[in-house]
Scaffold this motif. Structure first.
Motif, PDB file in Angstrom:
ATOM      1  N   GLU B 113       0.810  -1.230   0.000  1.00 49.31           N
ATOM      2  CA  GLU B 113       0.000   0.000   0.000  1.00 49.31           C
ATOM      3  C   GLU B 113       0.840   1.277   0.000  1.00 49.31           C
ATOM      4  OE1 GLU B 113      -3.535   0.299   0.206  1.00 49.31           O
ATOM      5  OE2 GLU B 113      -3.601  -1.814  -0.307  1.00 49.31           O
ATOM      6  N   GLY B 114       2.142   1.141   0.037  1.00 51.09           N
ATOM      7  CA  GLY B 114       3.017   2.324   0.005  1.00 51.09           C
ATOM      8  C   GLY B 114       3.078   3.062   1.340  1.00 51.09           C
ATOM      9  N   LEU B 115       3.512   4.316   1.251  1.00 53.39           N
ATOM     10  CA  LEU B 115       3.733   5.104   2.472  1.00 53.39           C
ATOM     11  C   LEU B 115       2.437   5.738   2.961  1.00 53.39           C
ATOM     12  CD1 LEU B 115       6.399   5.946   4.031  1.00 53.39           C
ATOM     13  CD2 LEU B 115       6.073   8.157   2.951  1.00 53.39           C
ATOM     14  N   PHE B 116       2.227   5.699   4.256  1.00 51.60           N
ATOM     15  CA  PHE B 116       1.083   6.358   4.892  1.00 51.60           C
ATOM     16  C   PHE B 116       1.599   7.350   5.920  1.00 51.60           C
ATOM     17  CE2 PHE B 116      -1.263   2.588   3.587  1.00 51.60           C
ATOM     18  CZ  PHE B 116      -2.501   3.106   3.302  1.00 51.60           C
ATOM     19  N   PRO B 123       5.360   8.496   9.672  1.00 52.57           N
ATOM     20  CA  PRO B 123       5.340   7.739   8.420  1.00 52.57           C
ATOM     21  C   PRO B 123       5.353   6.236   8.677  1.00 52.57           C
ATOM     22  CG  PRO B 123       7.514   8.680   8.803  1.00 52.57           C
ATOM     23  CD  PRO B 123       6.636   9.168   9.912  1.00 52.57           C
TER      24      PRO B 123
END
Lengths: 218, 163
Positions: B113-116, B123
């Motif tokens: 889902e990548g970076l949140f 992060p």
């Protein structure tokens, strides 16, 4: 009789031999006098060099100050305080730093001034914090990026808001890299972190910013 | 750096910092005309003021406050929940006619889902695991069976180390 505060050898344009430069703090606090074979050959007004340096770099320093503080007034105070500190501390006797500071040093000083101010702000009374809140609404209208076109102005506001949503350590690396035009080595120097950390924070900052901004919003 | 990042970076560079307010610029340029040069910065060590007696008093006060807090917390717990303790849980005998027979948890896949950024601007890297959960119940009296299958997802947020 001149009292030499600091002496160094330097090269100047159109001169083949190094000149002896003397900073006479007592008599001429703003001037460096250059000698060759005991004869005064030229004089340099340091304040002119500093003013030129500030005119060239002031806007990017102010942008960084804005990202490190919570209000426009604080950003301006921090910038002014930093310039005063840097100007006061140059040529302190044994140091040979007469010229305007390197940009990483200026950013470091700015960062420390912002941290000092943040510490002071946490000690404020509740009443003062409430009045800050009122000011911050006005600060929302302050543009960070300059443009004439209306469409671009809206995009600037969107970008400003997105940058504000980034974590502080991502935001400062992004601002220093893109608008401060520093290398990762210089960013590392300014923030006192390893260069690899600066590079990875920058990569994460780009990824996070792209995620915050909707597609085609810029 | 991938081409997508480069393109995004060049778009960001199109935005230039706004010009400095004239009043601020004038104020700062005036600094460089002031005869303030050559001064040593203030010594930080001179600013530190130690309070050895007050410090020990503060520690004693903190310990007293903590002890008082714990005392009243225990007192409050005893007065509001006198029966608290082992062996006092209410028994709730199961009376359902269907009894659980089997449960399955089948892994179906994983998505990056990548970076949140969390609420506190921390992060994290998101990894989403997809499963298919099945539950079987049986009625021992007549042998009837209920089967239910539901998809489920688990999103793991792995903190990104950036120091």
């Amino acid at each position: 009789m001149l009292v030499a505060g600091t002496v160094k050898s330097t090269m100047v344009p159109n001169e083949t031999r190094p000149l002896q430069a003397v900073h006479c703090m007592e008599e001429y606090p703003h001037h460096v006098i250059y000698f060759q074979h005991g004869q005064k050959v030229m004089e340099e007004d340091l304040s002119i060099a500093w003013k030129e340096w500030f005119r060239e770099n002031g806007t990017r320093l102010l942008l960084y100050a804005r990202t490190k503080t919570h209000s426009e007034a604080d950003a301006q105070d921090v910038l002014q305080e930093t310039m005063l500190r840097l100007w006061k501390s140059y040529a302190p006797g044994s140091s040979k730093q007469w010229e305007p500071p390197a940009m990483p040093l200026a950013y470091t000083a700015l960062r420390h001034a912002a941290i000092d101010l943040a510490r002071k702000n946490t000690r404020r009374t509740r009443r003062e914090q409430d009045s800050d809140y009122l000011v911050s609404e006005e600060d929302a209208a302050v543009d960070w990026f300059g443009t004439a076109a209306l469409e671009q102005k809206e995009k600037s506001a969107v970008l400003k808001q997105a940058i504000e949503e980034l974590p502080d350590n991502f935001r400062e690396v992004l601002v220093l890299k893109i608008w401060g035009e520093l290398t990762f080595a210089e960013i590392a120097d300014a923030l006192q972190i390893p260069a690899n950390t600066a590079a990875s924070r920058y990569r994460y900052a780009l990824e996070a910013l792209r995620k915050i901004l909707k597609p085609n919003s810029l | 750096m991938n081409p997508e990042d480069e393109h995004f970076e060049s778009k960001l560079r199109e935005f230039t910092p706004v010009e400095m307010p004239q009043a601020l610029q004038s104020r700062i340029l005036e600094i460089f005309d002031a005869p303030e040069t050559g001064r040593q910065p203030e010594n930080v060590a001179d600013k530190v003021t130690a309070f050895p007696i007050l410090r020990s008093l503060a520690i004693a006060a903190a310990v007293l406050i903590a002890a008082t807090g714990v005392f009243f917390a225990v007192l409050n717990n005893l007065s509001t929940n006198p029966g608290a303790g082992p062996g006092t849980m209410a028994e709730n005998p199961a009376t359902e006619s269907f009894v659980p027979l089997r449960a399955e948890n089948v892994f179906e896949g994983v998505d990056d889902e990548g970076l949140f950024l969390t609420g506190g601007k921390i992060p994290v890297h998101g990894v989403r695991y997809r499963f298919s959960d099945s539950f079987h119940w049986q009625n021992p009296k007549d042998g009837s069976v209920i089967k239910m299958t539901v998809p489920s997802e688990r999103l793991y947020l792995i903190p990104v180390r950036t120091d």
